[in-house]
Every structure is written in structure tokens, then in C-alpha cells.
Design a protein around this motif. Structure first.
Motif, PDB file in Angstrom:
ATOM      1  N   PRO A  54       0.802  -1.227   0.000  1.00 29.92           N
ATOM      2  CA  PRO A  54       0.000   0.000   0.000  1.00 29.92           C
ATOM      3  C   PRO A  54       0.837   1.280   0.000  1.00 29.92           C
ATOM      4  O   PRO A  54       0.445   2.297  -0.576  1.00 29.92           O
ATOM      5  N   GLU A  55       2.044   1.234   0.601  1.00 30.77           N
ATOM      6  CA  GLU A  55       2.874   2.441   0.648  1.00 30.77           C
ATOM      7  C   GLU A  55       3.353   2.828  -0.749  1.00 30.77           C
ATOM      8  O   GLU A  55       3.657   3.984  -1.030  1.00 30.77           O
ATOM      9  N   LYS A  56       3.465   1.811  -1.619  1.00 31.72           N
ATOM     10  CA  LYS A  56       3.944   2.085  -2.976  1.00 31.72           C
ATOM     11  C   LYS A  56       2.786   2.412  -3.933  1.00 31.72           C
ATOM     12  O   LYS A  56       2.992   2.809  -5.064  1.00 31.72           O
ATOM     13  N   LYS A  80      -6.347  17.187  -0.353  1.00 30.73           N
ATOM     14  CA  LYS A  80      -5.662  16.984   0.933  1.00 30.73           C
ATOM     15  C   LYS A  80      -6.645  16.898   2.097  1.00 30.73           C
ATOM     16  O   LYS A  80      -6.341  16.307   3.137  1.00 30.73           O
ATOM     17  N   LYS A  81      -7.829  17.519   1.893  1.00 32.72           N
ATOM     18  CA  LYS A  81      -8.836  17.492   2.961  1.00 32.72           C
ATOM     19  C   LYS A  81      -9.501  16.112   3.078  1.00 32.72           C
ATOM     20  O   LYS A  81     -10.149  15.808   4.074  1.00 32.72           O
ATOM     21  N   LYS A  82      -9.341  15.295   2.047  1.00 30.06           N
ATOM     22  CA  LYS A  82     -10.000  13.965   2.069  1.00 30.06           C
ATOM     23  C   LYS A  82      -9.292  13.066   3.077  1.00 30.06           C
ATOM     24  O   LYS A  82      -8.059  13.025   3.135  1.00 30.06           O
ATOM     25  N   GLN A  83     -10.093  12.322   3.833  1.00 28.06           N
ATOM     26  CA  GLN A  83      -9.566  11.511   4.944  1.00 28.06           C
ATOM     27  C   GLN A  83      -8.579  10.426   4.510  1.00 28.06           C
ATOM     28  O   GLN A  83      -7.627  10.142   5.214  1.00 28.06           O
ATOM     29  N   SER A  84      -8.825   9.853   3.333  1.00 28.74           N
ATOM     30  CA  SER A  84      -7.996   8.720   2.912  1.00 28.74           C
ATOM     31  C   SER A  84      -6.701   9.150   2.233  1.00 28.74           C
ATOM     32  O   SER A  84      -5.835   8.321   1.980  1.00 28.74           O
ATOM     33  N   VAL A  85      -6.567  10.439   1.958  1.00 31.81           N
ATOM     34  CA  VAL A  85      -5.388  10.923   1.226  1.00 31.81           C
ATOM     35  C   VAL A  85      -4.252  11.252   2.195  1.00 31.81           C
ATOM     36  O   VAL A  85      -4.441  11.970   3.176  1.00 31.81           O
ATOM     37  N   ALA A  86      -3.047  10.670   1.886  1.00 30.23           N
ATOM     38  CA  ALA A  86      -1.899  10.937   2.749  1.00 30.23           C
ATOM     39  C   ALA A  86      -1.036  12.059   2.170  1.00 30.23           C
ATOM     40  O   ALA A  86      -0.524  12.901   2.897  1.00 30.23           O
ATOM     41  N   GLN A  87      -0.879  12.070   0.836  1.00 30.99           N
ATOM     42  CA  GLN A  87       0.074  13.006   0.223  1.00 30.99           C
ATOM     43  C   GLN A  87      -0.366  13.321  -1.212  1.00 30.99           C
ATOM     44  O   GLN A  87      -0.839  12.425  -1.926  1.00 30.99           O
ATOM     45  N   VAL A  88      -0.198  14.592  -1.619  1.00 33.75           N
ATOM     46  CA  VAL A  88      -0.516  14.972  -3.025  1.00 33.75           C
ATOM     47  C   VAL A  88       0.689  15.695  -3.603  1.00 33.75           C
ATOM     48  O   VAL A  88       1.211  16.631  -3.000  1.00 33.75           O
ATOM     49  N   GLU A 124       0.018  13.286  -8.302  1.00 32.36           N
ATOM     50  CA  GLU A 124       0.241  11.918  -7.790  1.00 32.36           C
ATOM     51  C   GLU A 124      -0.280  11.869  -6.358  1.00 32.36           C
ATOM     52  O   GLU A 124       0.171  12.632  -5.502  1.00 32.36           O
ATOM     53  N   ILE A 125      -1.255  10.982  -6.135  1.00 31.50           N
ATOM     54  CA  ILE A 125      -1.873  10.910  -4.794  1.00 31.50           C
ATOM     55  C   ILE A 125      -1.481   9.605  -4.111  1.00 31.50           C
ATOM     56  O   ILE A 125      -1.669   8.525  -4.684  1.00 31.50           O
ATOM     57  N   ARG A 126      -0.901   9.747  -2.937  1.00 30.29           N
ATOM     58  CA  ARG A 126      -0.617   8.540  -2.127  1.00 30.29           C
ATOM     59  C   ARG A 126      -1.681   8.474  -1.019  1.00 30.29           C
ATOM     60  O   ARG A 126      -2.044   9.484  -0.426  1.00 30.29           O
ATOM     61  N   GLU A 136     -12.730   1.331  -1.323  1.00 28.76           N
ATOM     62  CA  GLU A 136     -12.377   2.683  -0.891  1.00 28.76           C
ATOM     63  C   GLU A 136     -11.817   3.497  -2.068  1.00 28.76           C
ATOM     64  O   GLU A 136     -12.176   4.656  -2.279  1.00 28.76           O
ATOM     65  N   VAL A 137     -10.916   2.830  -2.820  1.00 29.11           N
ATOM     66  CA  VAL A 137     -10.263   3.525  -3.938  1.00 29.11           C
ATOM     67  C   VAL A 137     -11.290   3.855  -5.031  1.00 29.11           C
ATOM     68  O   VAL A 137     -11.284   4.937  -5.604  1.00 29.11           O
ATOM     69  N   LYS A 138     -12.215   2.933  -5.283  1.00 24.92           N
ATOM     70  CA  LYS A 138     -13.239   3.157  -6.309  1.00 24.92           C
ATOM     71  C   LYS A 138     -14.104   4.368  -5.933  1.00 24.92           C
ATOM     72  O   LYS A 138     -14.424   5.213  -6.782  1.00 24.92           O
ATOM     73  N   LYS A 139     -14.440   4.452  -4.652  1.00 22.55           N
ATOM     74  CA  LYS A 139     -15.274   5.560  -4.160  1.00 22.55           C
ATOM     75  C   LYS A 139     -14.505   6.884  -4.330  1.00 22.55           C
ATOM     76  O   LYS A 139     -15.054   7.891  -4.806  1.00 22.55           O
ATOM     77  N   LEU A 140     -13.216   6.831  -3.958  1.00 23.98           N
ATOM     78  CA  LEU A 140     -12.390   8.037  -4.016  1.00 23.98           C
ATOM     79  C   LEU A 140     -12.214   8.503  -5.464  1.00 23.98           C
ATOM     80  O   LEU A 140     -12.338   9.701  -5.755  1.00 23.98           O
ATOM     81  N   THR A 141     -11.956   7.537  -6.373  1.00 22.66           N
ATOM     82  CA  THR A 141     -11.759   7.933  -7.787  1.00 22.66           C
ATOM     83  C   THR A 141     -13.046   8.522  -8.361  1.00 22.66           C
ATOM     84  O   THR A 141     -13.005   9.441  -9.179  1.00 22.66           O
ATOM     85  N   GLY A 142     -14.167   7.986  -7.902  1.00 24.85           N
ATOM     86  CA  GLY A 142     -15.469   8.534  -8.340  1.00 24.85           C
ATOM     87  C   GLY A 142     -15.596   9.999  -7.925  1.00 24.85           C
ATOM     88  O   GLY A 142     -15.974  10.872  -8.731  1.00 24.85           O
ATOM     89  N   ASP A 143     -15.241  10.252  -6.664  1.00 23.91           N
ATOM     90  CA  ASP A 143     -15.318  11.615  -6.119  1.00 23.91           C
ATOM     91  C   ASP A 143     -14.381  12.556  -6.877  1.00 23.91           C
ATOM     92  O   ASP A 143     -14.757  13.677  -7.253  1.00 23.91           O
TER      93      ASP A 143
END
Lengths: 292, 220
Positions: A54-56, A80-88, A124-126, A136-143
Motif C-alpha cells: 500500500p505504501e507504494k 488533501k482534505k480527504k480523509q484517505s489521502v496521505a500526500q498529493v 500523484e496521490i498517495r 475505498e479507492v473506487k469511491k475516491l476515484t469517483g469523487d
């Protein structure tokens, strides 16, 4: 249930007197627990191996042309405000081309005839470790896809799905094996205690006539069940450790990947303890069902 | 100490005991007599609750056996020493352990057990046989081990089922002397026997059974 020192002595005497039946049960339990510990070892290593992935893992968001720095910054802020996003990280199209050229330096002909940079600006979003699941990723990409200025999103959808199916497959198969074998071990202990009980019916009848309580009669059998289970646990622990050692020292020279195998230290406690508990459980069921 | 009031016990279609009533006082030594199959062993089994009566009431050492729960039976039995007709000795345990078992089930400490067991074995002249196994003992010696096991915990009541059945006259006399000593210490005793010599001219109470019926209670 009163466990007097004499209950332990009676259990020890019976363990010695019926050593062949007991040995057979110990080895059966050890085999069952060995299968469980191998399953746990596989699950542990699959988990450890996939745990770093997941880190990669990253999402690449391609932006519309000529979006302007202000809108890009607003987009980064919103992400960056999204909860699941660590780094942009913003990757301008020129930097992307530079990176591409570095990557394809031995195939420069690819860029011949290109007058202008065809690559778009991108982000690039980590993600945070716990957010890297297909749902989770599918939901995020939709958003993100609905955000203004986003042209396209790229992420390893197939890789992510494969990773998760491997993990959930290992978990399902592991749990099924463990459930079946745990039931088997309890049954072995149950049957052993029942046999031991019937072989001592006359003695038990005399104990009763002398005034022995049910607890006095039951206690040695429960101790015996526990000892048989724990002995099975210890033998399985030794076996799985030897197996691990052999794989690590002998087979890793042939299959180098095997040199990364880890041995969970929890097994040193888990196997004898689970053997003990399963043995006691089988014995408790057995003496509870017997009429005397 | 032991009271039977109109007790009847049936086994399937056969009546083992019919309408039996008698009383044995505290500290008394009494005999039950009658031919084989007259119900002597059944009567003893009713006392230590190995059997339940179909009708009537039994009271033993203050316990009303009608009201007795299954979980209380062990505690009733701890008040009763039994000399079984078939001995019921544990063949894989030596004499010491056979006698000690009666104390171990009571949770007594090992030091106290050693003292009591050796004391009791001495009183039945078996101190020197404490390490022997039942198989290596004569019938009379085995009988005395059973007596030692029955008396080691100082029971209130001691029951004996044909205690001299397999013994020669000298050994039988020695066993009876032991019983008299136990009784002299205040233990209530009930001895089932078909050997008249044991109770003749003793003046002790004799309960006579025939075909499960009480035919008489009186001095021997």
C-alpha cells in the motif's frame, strides 16, 4: 471444579498407565496443530509481504490543459482534505516529460518528431495504508473524477483487486482449515477422555461408593485432556520450527524468495496454549456427557 | 441412627423388599440375616443410597434419603463405611493406597493420611502388608484391607455385607473381634450375614428376612 494435588497425581498415573492411547492422541493433535501452524505461517508471510505494498500504491490524476496554477492549488487543497489521502504531489507536464525521457533514455527515437509536449499536468496521490482497498479507492476515484479540472484518473485497478483477492483467499482458506482442524482436535480429546473413562469404570464406581464427588472424579480427566492437548501443541511447535529452519537454510539456496520467510514469535505461546485449551474443551465435553 | 419405615423395593417384576420397618439406634451393633436372595444386600444398598426405594422412607445418620439430591449422595456416603461382599479393592493400587483412597476423596492432607492409614492397618494386623497388592494377599487379608478402608475415616455407620463369607473360622473370629472394637468406639454397625454363629447368644438385634419380607426383629 476442585483440582486437588491428588487429582494431578491420578491424572499422571493414568497418563503413564495408558501411555499408548495418550501418545496416539498427542501425535494426532500435533499433526492437526502442525497443519494449522503452517497455515498461520503462510498467512503471516503473505500479510507481511503484501503489507508494504500500500505504501507504494499511488493514484495519478491527469488534469485538463491550461487549468492555471490557482485552480490546481484549489484542487490540491480539496484533495488533501480527504480523509484517505496521505500526500498529493503536483507533476507539471515538463517534469513528467523529463521523467519519461529518463526512463526511456535507451529508446530516444520514441520522442523524434514531437514538436510539443503531449503529456498533461498531473497529480500523484498517495493514500493512507488503511484506505488502500478496492472499494475505498473506487469511491475516491469517483469523487475525484467529478472534481472540476480532472481529465482522467489512472491507478492499478487490476493489481489492487488481485492483491486483495490473494489476501482474502488466504484468509478464507486459512480460516476454513483452522475451523475444521480445531473441531477435529476437540473430537480427538473428547474420544480419548471417553475411552480412558470407560477403561476406569470399575475404579470410578468404587470412588463413588467411597463418597467421591463428581468434581473429584472429573478433575483428573480434565487435567489429562489439557496435558494431552498441550503436549500436542509443543510437538507441533517443534515440528513447525524445524520445518521453518529447513526451508530457510536448505531450500532458500534453490528458491531465494524463501529466505524472506518470517517465523511469528507468537506461535511459541499460541501453539501450547491452544493445545491446552482444546484438550480441556474436549475433556469437559466428554465428562459432561457421560452418565455416572 | 438408621430407620426404615414401610420400605418397598422392586426390581422390574420382582419385589426385593416388601414393607420393611425397623430402627437401629446410635452405637448399636445389629445383624441382618436370611437365606441368599432374601434381600440383605438390597437393604444395605438402600442405606448407602446405591438404590432408591420405590415406597417408604429411610433415614440414616440424620439424612432423610427421600429428600437427598444426587449431588449430596457423596456426603451421605462419607458418613458410612461399607465392607463390600465383593471387596471392591483396586487391583492396581497397593494396600496403603486402597485404604488411603477413602481419605483422599475427602481432600485430607497426605501427612495426616499416612498417620491414619498406618494406624488403621496396625489395628487389623496388616501394617507389614502396606506395600502389597491385593492379588498377593489371602482372602482373609483382603477382607481386613476392606475393613480398614471402611473404618479409616471414622464413619458414623459401618455396614458389612457377608464379611466372613469366604473366611476360615479363626479369621472370621478375628474379623468379628475387630468389628466389636469398632462398635465399642461408638460406631453404629449393621452386618448382613447368613452365618448364625456370628450373632448366636450375643444378645444383639437380629433382623430376619425371607423372600424380601421382614419375618422378625429380636435378640440373637
Amino acid at each position: 471444579m476442585s483440582m486437588s494435588p491428588y487429582s494431578f497425581r491420578l491424572a499422571a498415573q493414568s497418563l503413564h498407565r495408558e501411555k499408548w492411547i495418550n501418545l496416539l492422541s498427542v501425535l494426532t493433535i500435533a499433526s492437526g496443530l502442525l497443519v494449522i501452524s503452517v497455515a498461520l505461517l503462510v498467512a503471516y508471510n503473505v500479510n507481511a509481504a503484501t503489507g508494504k505494498l500500500p505504501e507504494k500504491f499511488a493514484l495519478t490524476v491527469y488534469l485538463n490543459d491550461n487549468l492555471g496554477r490557482e485552480k490546481i492549488d484549489a484542487l490540491i487543497g480539496a484533495l488533501k482534505k480527504k480523509q484517505s489521502v496521505a500526500q498529493v504531489r503536483f507533476i507539471p507536464k515538463d517534469e513528467a516529460m523529463k521523467e519519461l525521457k529518463t526512463m526511456l533514455k535507451n529508446a530516444n527515437y520514441v520522442f523524434e518528431g514531437l514538436d510539443e509536449n503531449p503529456l498533461p499536468d498531473s497529480l500523484e496521490i498517495r493514500l493512507k495504508r488503511e484506505a488502500v482497498s478496492p472499494e475505498e479507492v473506487k469511491k475516491l476515484t469517483g469523487d475525484i473524477g467529478r472534481m472540476q479540472g480532472v481529465a482522467e484518473i489512472d491507478y492499478g485497478e487490476k493489481f489492487l483487486a488481485a492483491l486483495h483477492s490473494v489476501k482474502s483467499g488466504v484468509r478464507t482458506v486459512g480460516l476454513s482449515i483452522i475451523t475444521i482442524i480445531v473441531a477435529g482436535i476437540i473430537f480427538v480429546c473428547y474420544s480419548t477422555v471417553k475411552i480412558l473413562f470407560y477403561r476406569r469404570t470399575e475404579e470410578i464406581e468404587t470412588f463413588k461408593l467411597l463418597g467421591a464427588t463428581r468434581a473429584f472424579i472429573r478433575a483428573p480427566f480434565i487435567i489429562e485432556g489439557g496435558v494431552i492437548g498441550m503436549a500436542g501443541g509443543l510437538i507441533s511447535l517443534m515440528s513447525v520450527y524445524v520445518l521453518y529452519y529447513v526451508v530457510l537454510t536448505r531450500m532458500s539456496s534453490v528458491v531465494p524468495l524463501l529466505s524472506n520467510i518470517l517465523f511469528p514469535l507468537d506461535l511459541f505461546l499460541l501453539l501450547p496454549l491452544s493445545g491446552l485449551l482444546l484438550g480441556v474443551a474436549g475433556a469437559v465435553i466428554a465428562v459432561g456427557r457421560l452418565r455416572y | 441412627m438408621i430407620q426404615f419405615s414401610n420400605v418397598t423395593k422392586d426390581y422390574e417384576n420382582q419385589t426385593a423388599l416388601r414393607d420393611i420397618s425397623f430402627v437401629i439406634e446410635k452405637g448399636e451393633m445389629a445383624f441382618i440375616t436370611g437365606p441368599s436372595g432374601s434381600g440383605k444386600t438390597t437393604l444395605l444398598k438402600l442405606i448407602y443410597s446405591a438404590e432408591k426405594p420405590d415406597r417408604g422412607n429411610i433415614s440414616v445418620a440424620g439424612w432423610d434419603l427421600d429428600q437427598l439430591k444426587a449431588s449430596s449422595i457423596p456426603y451421605l456416603r462419607r458418613n458410612i463405611g461399607v465392607v463390600f461382599q465383593d471387596f471392591r479393592l483396586l487391583g492396581n493400587r497397593n494396600v496403603f493406597d486402597n485404604v488411603a483412597m477413602a481419605l483422599r476423596i475427602r481432600g485430607m492432607g497426605e501427612r495426616e493420611i499416612r498417620t491414619k492409614v498406618f494406624e488403621t492397618l496396625k489395628s487389623v494386623n496388616l501394617r507389614h502388608k502396606s506395600d502389597s497388592y491385593p492379588k498377593g494377599l489371602s482372602g482373609g487379608e483382603q477382607q481386613r484391607v476392606v475393613i480398614a478402608r471402611a473404618m479409616v475415616a471414622d464413619p458414623t455407620v459401618l455396614l458389612a455385607d457377608e464379611p466372613t463369607g469366604n473366611l476360615d473360622p479363626d479369621t472370621a473370629e478375628s474379623v468379628m473381634r475387630t468389628f466389636k472394637d469398632i462398635n465399642a468406639r461408638g460406631t453404629t454397625m449393621l452386618i448382613a450375614t447368613h452365618n448364625r454363629e456370628l450373632y448366636r447368644n450375643t444378645g444383639r438385634k437380629v433382623i430376619r428376612l425371607e423372600g424380601g419380607t421382614l419375618v422378625g426383629v429380636g435378640p440373637g
